[in-house]
Design an enzyme around this catalytic site. Sequence first.
Site: not given
Length: 284
Positions: A13-14, A45, A76-77, A155, A187-189
């Site tokens: 992932d980024s 990204y 990562c999407n 984050e 999205c990952t988050h």
Amino acid sequence: MTDIRNAPVGVFDSGVGGLTVAREIMRNLPSEKIVYFGDTARVPYGSKSKETITRYSRQIIRFLMEQDVKAIVIACNTASAFALETVRHEFPLPIIGVIRAGAEVAAAGTRNKRVGVIGTEGTIGSGIHEELLHSLDPDIQVFGKACPLFCPLVEEGWTHDPLTREVASRYLKELQDKDIDTLILGCTHYPLLRSTIREIMGESVRLVNPAYETALELKRLLEKEDLCSRETREEEFPYRFYVSDLAEKFKQFANSILPYDVEMTQKIDIERYYSQPKEGGTDG
Ligand code: DGL
């Protein structure tokens, strides 16, 4: 002789977000080892171009192949949207992304054929969800919305903060007006904001978590390719974490979302790896 089936799965992932995908793999495929790479030096990204993300992805795949992984998950999407189609033909091992599995579940589940997608500017701008959903069912209408502030808020640890709720209400307002019955958290988050998003969108909108769906896709892939691990639970810690910068900060975030303590994170020089389509060890 080493059995390739017992080799680890590479996940990248980024940055830290892809840990939501790693976490689902840990939960759903407990005998698989994982080598995780977070590109913390070059994150985000989501606001970069397709060429840049494809170049980064090639470097990371070369690094992961050096770790003898048997398959790779692009967690990562944005990298899945921009680079998967290209890199999966360039390397001699199975590579999957996080977009297809979520799109399939959304297409199968929507009743009114109105599906929302939220993600980074790159992912939404790529139109990949629309393309995939239309290939599965041409009658589905897709409504995309980029939510760039979600990642920094997560984050910062503000997953349940009133400010995050306010930001989410503003972003999602547009989708509330579209009468969607399914929303892909692209999205990952975003799975970490699930409860806030659910509160705003209401119980009638089904939230699709691509992290979970991808873990199941990985399971099917490993079964099909006869690559499932033959080892039962190892004594040694089965997960290794690498980053391109700020290993300590990564570790803190990882420890806040994973059910294990990440004891060691190693920083590597990702720029050392060759970024062009054809082979060559390093760029140097
Ligand atoms: N991991 C990215 C994604 O899923 C989000 C963070 C970034 O922009 O790098 O698209």
